[in-house]
Design a protein around this motif. Structure first.
Motif, PDB file in Angstrom:
ATOM      1  N   GLU A 242       0.829  -1.204   0.000  1.00  0.00           N
ATOM      2  CA  GLU A 242       0.000   0.000   0.000  1.00  0.00           C
ATOM      3  C   GLU A 242       0.863   1.254   0.000  1.00  0.00           C
ATOM      4  O   GLU A 242       0.574   2.221  -0.701  1.00  0.00           O
ATOM      5  CB  GLU A 242      -0.936   0.022   1.212  1.00  0.00           C
ATOM      6  N   ILE A 243       1.911   1.245   0.796  1.00  0.00           N
ATOM      7  CA  ILE A 243       2.806   2.401   0.865  1.00  0.00           C
ATOM      8  C   ILE A 243       3.511   2.606  -0.470  1.00  0.00           C
ATOM      9  O   ILE A 243       3.644   3.724  -0.951  1.00  0.00           O
ATOM     10  CB  ILE A 243       3.815   2.241   2.014  1.00  0.00           C
ATOM     11  N   MET A 244       3.951   1.513  -1.078  1.00  0.00           N
ATOM     12  CA  MET A 244       4.653   1.616  -2.365  1.00  0.00           C
ATOM     13  C   MET A 244       3.719   2.092  -3.465  1.00  0.00           C
ATOM     14  O   MET A 244       4.118   2.875  -4.315  1.00  0.00           O
ATOM     15  CB  MET A 244       5.270   0.273  -2.752  1.00  0.00           C
ATOM     16  N   GLY A 245       2.505   1.593  -3.447  1.00  0.00           N
ATOM     17  CA  GLY A 245       1.538   1.967  -4.472  1.00  0.00           C
ATOM     18  C   GLY A 245       2.089   1.743  -5.861  1.00  0.00           C
ATOM     19  O   GLY A 245       2.645   0.699  -6.172  1.00  0.00           O
ATOM     20  N   GLU A 246       1.980   2.738  -6.665  1.00  0.00           N
ATOM     21  CA  GLU A 246       2.448   2.667  -8.049  1.00  0.00           C
ATOM     22  C   GLU A 246       3.810   3.328  -8.206  1.00  0.00           C
ATOM     23  O   GLU A 246       4.148   3.826  -9.274  1.00  0.00           O
ATOM     24  CB  GLU A 246       1.428   3.343  -8.973  1.00  0.00           C
ATOM     25  N   ALA A 247       4.578   3.329  -7.138  1.00  0.00           N
ATOM     26  CA  ALA A 247       5.877   4.002  -7.152  1.00  0.00           C
ATOM     27  C   ALA A 247       6.775   3.466  -8.258  1.00  0.00           C
ATOM     28  O   ALA A 247       6.884   2.265  -8.459  1.00  0.00           O
ATOM     29  CB  ALA A 247       6.574   3.832  -5.807  1.00  0.00           C
ATOM     30  N   ILE A 248       7.372   4.380  -8.948  1.00  0.00           N
ATOM     31  CA  ILE A 248       8.351   4.017  -9.960  1.00  0.00           C
ATOM     32  C   ILE A 248       9.714   4.038  -9.282  1.00  0.00           C
ATOM     33  O   ILE A 248      10.104   5.052  -8.701  1.00  0.00           O
ATOM     34  CB  ILE A 248       8.330   5.008 -11.139  1.00  0.00           C
ATOM     35  N   PRO A 249      10.424   2.915  -9.328  1.00  0.00           N
ATOM     36  CA  PRO A 249      11.718   2.877  -8.656  1.00  0.00           C
ATOM     37  C   PRO A 249      12.669   3.955  -9.188  1.00  0.00           C
ATOM     38  O   PRO A 249      12.835   4.097 -10.389  1.00  0.00           O
ATOM     39  CB  PRO A 249      12.259   1.479  -8.990  1.00  0.00           C
ATOM     40  N   PRO A 250      13.278   4.724  -8.274  1.00  0.00           N
ATOM     41  CA  PRO A 250      14.255   5.721  -8.702  1.00  0.00           C
ATOM     42  C   PRO A 250      15.560   5.047  -9.093  1.00  0.00           C
ATOM     43  O   PRO A 250      15.624   3.828  -9.199  1.00  0.00           O
ATOM     44  CB  PRO A 250      14.429   6.595  -7.459  1.00  0.00           C
TER      45      PRO A 250
ATOM     46  N   ARG B  26      12.973  -1.151   0.421  1.00  0.00           N
ATOM     47  CA  ARG B  26      13.555  -0.875   1.739  1.00  0.00           C
ATOM     48  C   ARG B  26      12.927   0.375   2.346  1.00  0.00           C
ATOM     49  O   ARG B  26      12.589   0.398   3.528  1.00  0.00           O
ATOM     50  CB  ARG B  26      15.070  -0.709   1.629  1.00  0.00           C
ATOM     51  N   ARG B  27      12.751   1.424   1.537  1.00  0.00           N
ATOM     52  CA  ARG B  27      12.122   2.640   2.050  1.00  0.00           C
ATOM     53  C   ARG B  27      10.670   2.377   2.443  1.00  0.00           C
ATOM     54  O   ARG B  27      10.188   2.886   3.463  1.00  0.00           O
ATOM     55  CB  ARG B  27      12.216   3.770   1.016  1.00  0.00           C
ATOM     56  N   ALA B  28       9.959   1.583   1.653  1.00  0.00           N
ATOM     57  CA  ALA B  28       8.571   1.244   1.975  1.00  0.00           C
ATOM     58  C   ALA B  28       8.506   0.416   3.254  1.00  0.00           C
ATOM     59  O   ALA B  28       7.613   0.619   4.083  1.00  0.00           O
ATOM     60  CB  ALA B  28       7.919   0.497   0.819  1.00  0.00           C
ATOM     61  N   GLU B  29       9.442  -0.516   3.438  1.00  0.00           N
ATOM     62  CA  GLU B  29       9.487  -1.306   4.671  1.00  0.00           C
ATOM     63  C   GLU B  29       9.718  -0.403   5.877  1.00  0.00           C
ATOM     64  O   GLU B  29       9.053  -0.552   6.907  1.00  0.00           O
ATOM     65  CB  GLU B  29      10.598  -2.353   4.601  1.00  0.00           C
ATOM     66  N   ASN B  30      10.660   0.514   5.754  1.00  0.00           N
ATOM     67  CA  ASN B  30      10.942   1.439   6.856  1.00  0.00           C
ATOM     68  C   ASN B  30       9.730   2.314   7.163  1.00  0.00           C
ATOM     69  O   ASN B  30       9.430   2.586   8.330  1.00  0.00           O
ATOM     70  CB  ASN B  30      12.168   2.293   6.542  1.00  0.00           C
ATOM     71  N   ALA B  31       9.030   2.755   6.126  1.00  0.00           N
ATOM     72  CA  ALA B  31       7.826   3.562   6.324  1.00  0.00           C
ATOM     73  C   ALA B  31       6.735   2.728   7.001  1.00  0.00           C
ATOM     74  O   ALA B  31       6.022   3.223   7.884  1.00  0.00           O
ATOM     75  CB  ALA B  31       7.333   4.118   5.000  1.00  0.00           C
ATOM     76  N   ALA B  32       6.607   1.461   6.606  1.00  0.00           N
ATOM     77  CA  ALA B  32       5.609   0.585   7.226  1.00  0.00           C
ATOM     78  C   ALA B  32       5.923   0.364   8.696  1.00  0.00           C
ATOM     79  O   ALA B  32       5.025   0.392   9.546  1.00  0.00           O
ATOM     80  CB  ALA B  32       5.556  -0.751   6.486  1.00  0.00           C
ATOM     81  N   ILE B  33       7.193   0.168   9.013  1.00  0.00           N
ATOM     82  CA  ILE B  33       7.594  -0.012  10.411  1.00  0.00           C
ATOM     83  C   ILE B  33       7.266   1.237  11.217  1.00  0.00           C
ATOM     84  O   ILE B  33       6.693   1.155  12.306  1.00  0.00           O
ATOM     85  CB  ILE B  33       9.089  -0.364  10.502  1.00  0.00           C
TER      86      ILE B  33
END
Length: 85
Positions: free
Chosen positions: A38-46, A55-62
């Motif tokens: 859900e946090i990642m959504g349709e994010a396009i990898p930079p 990893r950023r989405a995991e950290n945000a979820a935590i």
């Protein structure tokens, strides 16, 4: 991270057992992955690629789960969504 895992696991007790029951870790893990998605959504990898995005989405979820754990009536957002459907 350990605090987030334990807190999130506690929101997923095994069905039909007492209040001191072990968490349903399989469901907790599945729902944690759903929160990350859900946090990642349709994010396009930079430039960093998919690994850094995940990893950023995991950290945000935590961080989200730790923040939600401070609420008195906190429930797993995935469980809530499933119960509403």
């Amino acid at each position: 991270m350990k605090a987030a895992v334990l807190a999130f696991g506690a929101r997923h007790p095994l069905s039909f057992v007492g209040p001191d029951a072990e968490p349903d870790w399989k469901t907790a893990e599945k729902h944690f992955i759903c929160v990350i998605e859900e946090i990642m959504g349709e994010a396009i990898p930079p430039r960093g690629g998919v690994t850094s995005t995940v990893r950023r989405a995991e950290n945000a979820a935590i961080a989200l789960l730790l923040a939600l754990n401070e609420a008195t009536a906190y429930r797993c957002p995935i469980c809530v969504r499933q119960q509403r459907a």
